[in-house]
Design a protein around this motif. Structure first.
Motif, mmCIF file in Angstrom:
data_model
loop_
_atom_site.group_PDB
_atom_site.id
_atom_site.type_symbol
_atom_site.label_atom_id
_atom_site.label_comp_id
_atom_site.label_asym_id
_atom_site.label_seq_id
_atom_site.Cartn_x
_atom_site.Cartn_y
_atom_site.Cartn_z
ATOM 1 N N PRO A 135 0.829 -1.210 0.000
ATOM 2 C CA PRO A 135 0.000 0.000 0.000
ATOM 3 C C PRO A 135 0.862 1.258 0.000
ATOM 4 N N PRO A 136 0.356 2.349 -0.538
ATOM 5 C CA PRO A 136 1.197 3.539 -0.746
ATOM 6 C C PRO A 136 1.754 4.143 0.535
ATOM 7 N N GLU A 137 1.089 3.920 1.664
ATOM 8 C CA GLU A 137 1.587 4.510 2.906
ATOM 9 C C GLU A 137 2.793 3.759 3.480
ATOM 10 N N VAL A 138 3.058 2.569 2.980
ATOM 11 C CA VAL A 138 4.134 1.735 3.529
ATOM 12 C C VAL A 138 5.476 2.172 2.949
ATOM 13 N N ARG A 139 6.388 2.512 3.826
ATOM 14 C CA ARG A 139 7.754 2.866 3.434
ATOM 15 C C ARG A 139 8.744 1.945 4.158
ATOM 16 N N LEU A 140 9.974 1.950 3.701
ATOM 17 C CA LEU A 140 11.019 1.236 4.414
ATOM 18 C C LEU A 140 11.488 2.074 5.597
ATOM 19 N N LEU A 141 11.890 1.388 6.656
ATOM 20 C CA LEU A 141 12.312 2.067 7.882
ATOM 21 C C LEU A 141 13.394 3.102 7.606
ATOM 22 N N ALA A 166 15.600 4.775 -0.439
ATOM 23 C CA ALA A 166 15.790 3.875 0.704
ATOM 24 C C ALA A 166 17.065 4.164 1.483
ATOM 25 N N PHE A 167 18.171 4.415 0.785
ATOM 26 C CA PHE A 167 19.469 4.567 1.458
ATOM 27 C C PHE A 167 20.292 5.663 0.790
#
Length: 419
Positions: free
Chosen positions: A90-96, A123-124
């Protein structure tokens, strides 16, 4: 997401390995055989930090487990549950790491990116085999640095002898394990293939400990130990049959250690049931950053480093593993594990192209075939024990329940076991 721009945030160093249970000396008396390998560096880390005695992965294979850790969401809720897929969460999910970057952190990954999703460019700051906190723009920039060790990955157990000798060259002879005397769990065959694999497993845990010790020394050399939250973890259990890829105690129980001298008193032991994926919201909380509403796991500490009581259960499961079509769900409290197999008519040892190359898997296939030939000849099968047959049979119970610490599988109670 930036919080208080004037606050000095802690650095974060994650030291991760593949495919081990709590087989560190620090877990002696907690996990059977934990003191088989010499692990002085991680034992010291545990003595200086908080050791979690009942920490569990969500999934007994690496990519789905790591997806939970890096997104804060159960794999089944964001489509990362099938091993070998590229889900679109889902669009709200990001990587830590993205949350830390938005808060001004320098985020690095060295180098593993098997997270079941396409790695976003955000991401990095650096993702390579040379990524390191020392690459940050200045010494005042906080960092979130992740290092993934491959020394204990299941494939390493089966290297050619010359290559295995090379990667273990620094291991003292006194720290090596003799296949003839190494313990073998009852669900594994007592054969040369399994004895060699188990001896190598413990040797490689010591090799991994030395690698982790090198990172910790670099942190000390840079004068950063007091200001850095150090976390050690494994993605799931040992890379052997009925462990990795299986929704069992041995497939899901992992070591987990957190050290932060500035805020966490050393020598603590947490015995509450926790998820490995609780580490994501824990890091955000300790760094003074908000935990996004969609995150499904819980901080292990509050912002001051005080323990936060967790829920009563740890949930996990397995789904497709490459071409293995199967599905199981499991729940664990402080005393018991319950497993529900959604396809009891399917063997727990289905063919798996990657793993079936390995001598231990081939030895099990040979044993199953040997008993089939005995039955064909009208003989009573005696190649395997009942516990080994349960791990290799044509089907499995619909339900299994065991004592939580019984990873040896000797105390399984089952219902609706296929005949």
């Amino acid at each position: 997401m930036n919080g208080d721009p004037g606050a000095r945030r802690p650095n974060i160093l994650w030291i991760s390995t593949h495919d081990i249970n709590p087989d560190l000396g620090a877990y002696a008396g907690v996990w059977p055989g934990a003191d088989a390998a010499r692990t002085p560096n991680l034992d010291r880390l545990a003595a200086e930090g908080v050791r979690f005695d009942q920490a569990f992965a969500t999934t007994p294979v690496c990519a789905p487990s790591r997806s939970a850790l890096m997104t804060g969401c159960h794999p089944i809720s964001i489509g990362t549950h099938n091993m070998r897929t590229k889900a679109v969460p889902p669009p709200e999910v990001r990587l830590l790491s993205e949350y830390f970057r938005m808060a001004g952190y320098y985020a690095t990954n060295n180098w593993f990116t098997d997270l079941q999703v396409h790695l976003p460019g955000t991401a990095f700051d650096e993702c390579s085999d040379t990524a390191h906190w020392r690459g940050r723009p200045d010494v005042e920039t906080p960092f979130f640095a992740v290092f993934h060790g491959m020394a204990t990955h299941e494939a390493q157990l089966y290297l050619a002898d010359a290559e295995f000798d090379r990667i273990t060259a620094g291991l003292p002879e006194a720290h090596r394990h003799d296949p003839a005397s190494v313990p073998v769990p009852p669900y594994h065959l007592d054969t040369p293939e399994f004895r060699k694999a188990w001896a190598r497993y413990h040797d490689l845990v010591s090799v991994m400990d030395a690698w982790a010790g090198g990172l910790l020394r670099q942190l000390d050399d840079d004068g950063l130990a007091d200001d850095t939250i150090v976390v050690f973890w494994s993605d799931h259990g040992a890379g052997l049959p009925r462990m990795k890829r299986a929704a069992t105690e041995a497939g899901l129980r992992v070591p987990m250690i957190v050290r932060w001298p500035a805020r966490l008193a050393g020598g603590q032991v947490r015995t509450d049931v926790v998820h490995l994926a609780d580490l994501g919201p824990t890091m955000l909380t300790l760094a003074g950053l908000p935990v996004p509403e969609h995150v499904q796991f819980s901080p292990l500490f509050d912002g001051e480093g005080r323990p936060v009581e967790q829920g009563e259960y740890a949930f996990g499961g397995r789904d497709r593993m490459d071409e293995q079509q199967d599905s199981s769900r499991t729940v664990r409290d402080e005393r018991y594990r319950l497993i529900r197999h959604r396809h009891p008519d399917r063997s727990p040892l289905q063919y798996q192209h990657f793993a079936d190359r390995f001598p231990t898997w081939r030895a099990l296939r040979t044993a199953v075939n040997g008993e089939a030939r005995q039955r064909a000849a009208g003989l009573v099968p005696d190649v395997m024990t009942p516990v080994q047959r349960r791990a290799t049979g044509p089907g499995k119970p619909e339900l299994e329940h065991t004592r939580g610490n019984d990873h040896l599988g000797a105390g399984v109670a089952a219902r609706n076991h296929p005949q």
